[in-house]
Design a protein around this motif. Structure first.
Motif, mmCIF file in Angstrom:
data_model
loop_
_atom_site.group_PDB
_atom_site.id
_atom_site.type_symbol
_atom_site.label_atom_id
_atom_site.label_comp_id
_atom_site.label_asym_id
_atom_site.label_seq_id
_atom_site.Cartn_x
_atom_site.Cartn_y
_atom_site.Cartn_z
ATOM 1 N N ARG A 1 10.298 0.381 -16.327
ATOM 2 C CA ARG A 1 9.077 -0.332 -17.272
ATOM 3 C C ARG A 1 9.277 -0.132 -18.804
ATOM 4 O O ARG A 1 8.617 -0.797 -19.441
ATOM 5 C CB ARG A 1 7.647 0.704 -16.958
ATOM 6 C CG ARG A 1 7.495 0.478 -15.624
ATOM 7 C CD ARG A 1 6.371 1.515 -15.164
ATOM 8 N NE ARG A 1 5.724 1.148 -13.944
ATOM 9 C CZ ARG A 1 4.911 2.017 -13.105
ATOM 10 N NH1 ARG A 1 4.458 2.831 -13.527
ATOM 11 N NH2 ARG A 1 4.206 1.318 -12.164
ATOM 12 N N GLY B 1 2.415 -4.745 -12.606
ATOM 13 C CA GLY B 1 0.938 -4.769 -12.306
ATOM 14 C C GLY B 1 -0.051 -5.322 -12.937
ATOM 15 O O GLY B 1 -1.244 -5.670 -12.601
ATOM 16 N N GLY C 1 -6.863 -0.733 -12.129
ATOM 17 C CA GLY C 1 -6.703 0.796 -11.421
ATOM 18 C C GLY C 1 -5.433 1.627 -12.116
ATOM 19 O O GLY C 1 -4.387 0.845 -12.347
ATOM 20 N N THR D 1 -3.610 4.684 -10.754
ATOM 21 C CA THR D 1 -3.509 5.775 -9.633
ATOM 22 C C THR D 1 -2.149 6.204 -9.267
ATOM 23 O O THR D 1 -1.219 5.441 -9.398
ATOM 24 C CB THR D 1 -4.516 5.136 -8.407
ATOM 25 O OG1 THR D 1 -4.249 6.104 -7.228
ATOM 26 C CG2 THR D 1 -3.788 3.683 -7.773
ATOM 27 N N ALA E 1 -6.528 1.481 -5.555
ATOM 28 C CA ALA E 1 -5.410 0.459 -5.651
ATOM 29 C C ALA E 1 -6.035 -0.815 -4.812
ATOM 30 O O ALA E 1 -5.327 -1.674 -5.637
ATOM 31 C CB ALA E 1 -4.261 1.284 -4.973
ATOM 32 N N THR F 1 -9.091 -2.739 -6.831
ATOM 33 C CA THR F 1 -9.135 -3.152 -8.314
ATOM 34 C C THR F 1 -8.336 -4.569 -8.232
ATOM 35 O O THR F 1 -7.692 -4.920 -7.419
ATOM 36 C CB THR F 1 -8.376 -1.977 -9.217
ATOM 37 O OG1 THR F 1 -7.309 -1.624 -8.484
ATOM 38 C CG2 THR F 1 -9.263 -0.963 -9.444
ATOM 39 N N CYS G 1 -6.162 -5.486 -10.513
ATOM 40 C CA CYS G 1 -4.897 -5.227 -10.870
ATOM 41 C C CYS G 1 -4.679 -3.854 -11.200
ATOM 42 O O CYS G 1 -5.773 -3.147 -10.939
ATOM 43 C CB CYS G 1 -4.196 -6.339 -11.924
ATOM 44 S SG CYS G 1 -5.324 -5.904 -13.340
ATOM 45 N N GLY G 2 -3.474 -3.344 -11.605
ATOM 46 C CA GLY G 2 -3.404 -2.053 -11.941
ATOM 47 C C GLY G 2 -2.157 -1.492 -12.148
ATOM 48 O O GLY G 2 -0.911 -2.379 -12.030
ATOM 49 N N HIS H 1 0.673 1.878 -10.622
ATOM 50 C CA HIS H 1 0.728 2.886 -10.166
ATOM 51 C C HIS H 1 1.332 4.017 -11.113
ATOM 52 O O HIS H 1 2.598 3.545 -11.725
ATOM 53 C CB HIS H 1 1.593 2.911 -8.763
ATOM 54 C CG HIS H 1 0.814 2.235 -7.742
ATOM 55 N ND1 HIS H 1 1.098 0.826 -7.215
ATOM 56 C CD2 HIS H 1 -0.226 2.500 -6.985
ATOM 57 C CE1 HIS H 1 0.496 0.621 -6.548
ATOM 58 N NE2 HIS H 1 -0.386 1.390 -6.266
HETATM 59 C C1 UD1 Z 1 6.448 -2.885 -7.924
HETATM 60 C C2 UD1 Z 1 6.592 -2.196 -6.670
HETATM 61 C C3 UD1 Z 1 7.731 -1.166 -6.766
HETATM 62 C C4 UD1 Z 1 8.950 -2.044 -7.253
HETATM 63 C C5 UD1 Z 1 8.760 -2.865 -8.440
HETATM 64 C C6 UD1 Z 1 9.696 -3.759 -8.541
HETATM 65 C C7 UD1 Z 1 4.904 -1.476 -5.127
HETATM 66 C C8 UD1 Z 1 3.714 -0.560 -4.916
HETATM 67 N N1 UD1 Z 1 5.482 -1.174 -6.345
HETATM 68 O O1 UD1 Z 1 6.026 -1.920 -8.725
HETATM 69 O O2 UD1 Z 1 8.075 -0.615 -5.603
HETATM 70 O O3 UD1 Z 1 10.175 -1.427 -7.418
HETATM 71 O O4 UD1 Z 1 7.422 -3.524 -8.231
HETATM 72 O O5 UD1 Z 1 9.497 -4.856 -9.585
HETATM 73 O O6 UD1 Z 1 5.121 -2.150 -4.213
HETATM 74 N N2 UD1 Z 1 -2.339 -2.343 -8.622
HETATM 75 C C9 UD1 Z 1 -3.780 -2.504 -8.214
HETATM 76 N N3 UD1 Z 1 -4.516 -1.606 -8.561
HETATM 77 C C10 UD1 Z 1 -4.115 -0.153 -8.898
HETATM 78 C C11 UD1 Z 1 -2.409 0.058 -8.909
HETATM 79 C C12 UD1 Z 1 -1.731 -0.924 -8.645
HETATM 80 O O7 UD1 Z 1 -4.397 -3.521 -8.161
HETATM 81 O O8 UD1 Z 1 -4.824 0.859 -8.984
HETATM 82 C C13 UD1 Z 1 -1.486 -3.426 -8.102
HETATM 83 C C14 UD1 Z 1 -0.794 -4.178 -9.113
HETATM 84 O O9 UD1 Z 1 -1.536 -4.863 -10.006
HETATM 85 C C15 UD1 Z 1 0.460 -4.687 -8.509
HETATM 86 C C16 UD1 Z 1 0.564 -3.759 -7.456
HETATM 87 O O10 UD1 Z 1 -0.510 -3.063 -7.166
HETATM 88 O O11 UD1 Z 1 0.356 -6.049 -8.149
HETATM 89 C C17 UD1 Z 1 1.911 -3.076 -7.611
HETATM 90 O O12 UD1 Z 1 1.591 -1.957 -8.748
HETATM 91 P P1 UD1 Z 1 2.638 -1.170 -9.451
HETATM 92 O O13 UD1 Z 1 3.371 -0.311 -8.334
HETATM 93 O O14 UD1 Z 1 2.213 -0.481 -10.653
HETATM 94 O O15 UD1 Z 1 3.628 -2.287 -9.759
HETATM 95 P P2 UD1 Z 1 5.243 -2.444 -10.409
HETATM 96 O O16 UD1 Z 1 5.563 -1.325 -11.365
HETATM 97 O O17 UD1 Z 1 5.512 -3.808 -10.726
#
Ligand code: UD1
Ligand code: BG6
Length: 370
Positions: free
Chosen positions: A27, A43, A133, A135, A143, A146, A148-149, A151
């Motif tokens: 990130r 996200g 989110g 989370t 998750a 919401t 978008c968000g 993790h």
């Molecule tokens: C994502 C992948 C990760 C991969 C990376 C590579 C998932 C869960 N994560 O991580 O495994 O290594 O791409 O680029 O598959 N979201 C919500 N609400 C929340 C949390 C998240 O809507 O509370 C959505 C985000 O908007 C996004 C998705 O869930 O569309 C995944 O979020 P996140 O894991 O944070 O994304 P990346 O860090 O890109």
């Protein structure tokens, strides 16, 4: 699996250099013409424009997640220039507080399943706000529901008292602030300082974990106390609230986090030579105000435990109080370092007082009823 540790809380406290590294993995990337590091949150990237146009950002959470949001509030306000307000999920619902279409609401929840936070999400969705989110649980209700968000990727947390999720939440919210904020010539030095400090953070946390024995020692001196106050302000008001919450929930000791700026408006009446008081006075723009708080508490013979930056011990409180020296990081990330000794203190107090560390009396890891 607790590995070499006796309790999950202990394991999760000591795991923080690794959990923070995982939270940041992929990130903080090099990019742009300068090839400097910047933040990429997969996200959020498609929603940043909408967030930047919002009139207000509202943080919503419960317990430790609320405290983490409070710790990140100032940096989000500074970098985004958007007013950030704080809501305890149940209170927003009790008041049926106004939520608008041009609000961005950020829901912070380790489990992603807390009933109050989920109900506040449903309420905010029906009012047309952009819902974001933060989370620790992929596939959780927050998750999924919401728009978008992000993790936090801290790894599963088993101890009921949240520790590693707290520090990862703060780091994610600092990254959210960097992602929303404008990257201009004038903001560049500040942004770079924060990114540098993020990269150094796991090492600094490793360093502060060496205070383990010292915190056990401190816990021994507090074992039969009735109450413990914690004074903080600015970035570390949240540290005082969260430190007190840890002591309360696992060590079953009354503890209260107090905004130092409010000291004269009531709390000062409690001060005597018996009541132990933790004062957080690490270096930042509030430092001189905290020094004067220490002087005022000393003048009333307060029994002080001062948390200060490395090398500041004698200067900050002379020889008359107990000192916890912690490494200095950039001001907005200092809460990540400062909470660690207080987590250790709460842990050791609990063990010494003979209470259940991972399953505190009357509490649940995830509160799925109102
Ligand atoms: C994502 C992948 C990760 C991969 C990376 C590579 C998932 C869960 N994560 O991580 O495994 O290594 O791409 O680029 O598959 N979201 C919500 N609400 C929340 C949390 C998240 O809507 O509370 C959505 C985000 O908007 C996004 C998705 O869930 O569309 C995944 O979020 P996140 O894991 O944070 O994304 P990346 O860090 O890109
Ligand atoms: C419970 C837990 O009260 O819920 C706390 O015992 C936690 O540790 C709070 O902070 C909020 O949980 P979450 O999962 O929404 O962050």
């Amino acid at each position: 699996n607790k590995g070499k540790y006796e309790h999950y809380m202990q394991k999760e406290i000591h795991e923080q250099p690794e959990s923070l590294t995982t939270t940041m993995r992929g990130r903080l990337i090099r990019g742009g013409s300068s090839n400097r590091k910047s933040v990429l949150l997969g996200g959020l990237k498609d929603h940043l424009k909408t967030i930047r146009r919002s009139r207000r950002i509202v943080f919503i959470g419960c317990g430790t997640s609320y405290n983490a949001a409070l710790a990140a509030r100032t940096i989000l306000e500074e970098l985004s220039g958007i007013p950030v307000t704080m809501e305890i999920a149940s209170d927003l619902l009790d008041r049926q507080a106004p939520v608008y279409r041009d609000d961005t609401i950020i829901f912070v929840s380790q489990s992603g399943e807390t009933a109050d936070t989920l109900n506040a999400l449903e309420y905010s969705l029906s009012n047309g706000a952009l819902c974001v989110g933060i989370t620790n649980t992929v596939g959780s209700a927050i998750a999924r529901n919401t728009h978008c968000g992000v993790h936090i990727n801290a790894g599963s947390e088993i101890g009921v008292a949240s520790t590693k999720a707290y520090t990862s939440q703060i780091v994610v919210m600092a990254m959210v602030a960097l992602a929303i904020g404008a990257d201009t010539i004038s903001t560049k030095p500040r942004r770079e300082a924060i990114i540098e400090s993020l990269l150094e953070l796991p090492g600094k946390v490793k360093q502060v974990l060496k205070l383990d024995e010292e915190m056990k020692d401190l816990a021994k001196s507090l074992i039969s106390e009735q109450s413990l106050l914690m004074f903080g302000r600015g970035y570390n008001y949240a540290t005082a609230l969260e430190g007190a919450l840890k002591v309360k929930e696992v060590a079953l000791m009354h503890s209260e986090g107090i905004l130092a700026g409010e000291m004269k408006h009531g709390p000062l009446a409690l001060v005597d030579e018996h009541l132990p008081i933790v004062v957080i006075a690490t270096r930042d723009q509030c430092f001189s105000k905290q020094q004067s708080v220490i002087q005022q508490l000393k003048a009333r013979k307060g029994r002080l435990i001062v948390m200060c930056s490395e090398g500041d011990g004698t200067a900050v409180c002379g020889s008359s109080c107990r000192v916890i020296e912690v490494p200095l990081v950039v001001d907005c990330l200092q809460p990540v370092v400062n909470i660690v000794p207080l987590q250790l203190l709460a842990y050791h107090l609990t063990v010494l007082r003979g209470y259940n560390v991972d399953q505190p009396r009357n509490l649940a890891k995830s509160v799925t009823t109102e």
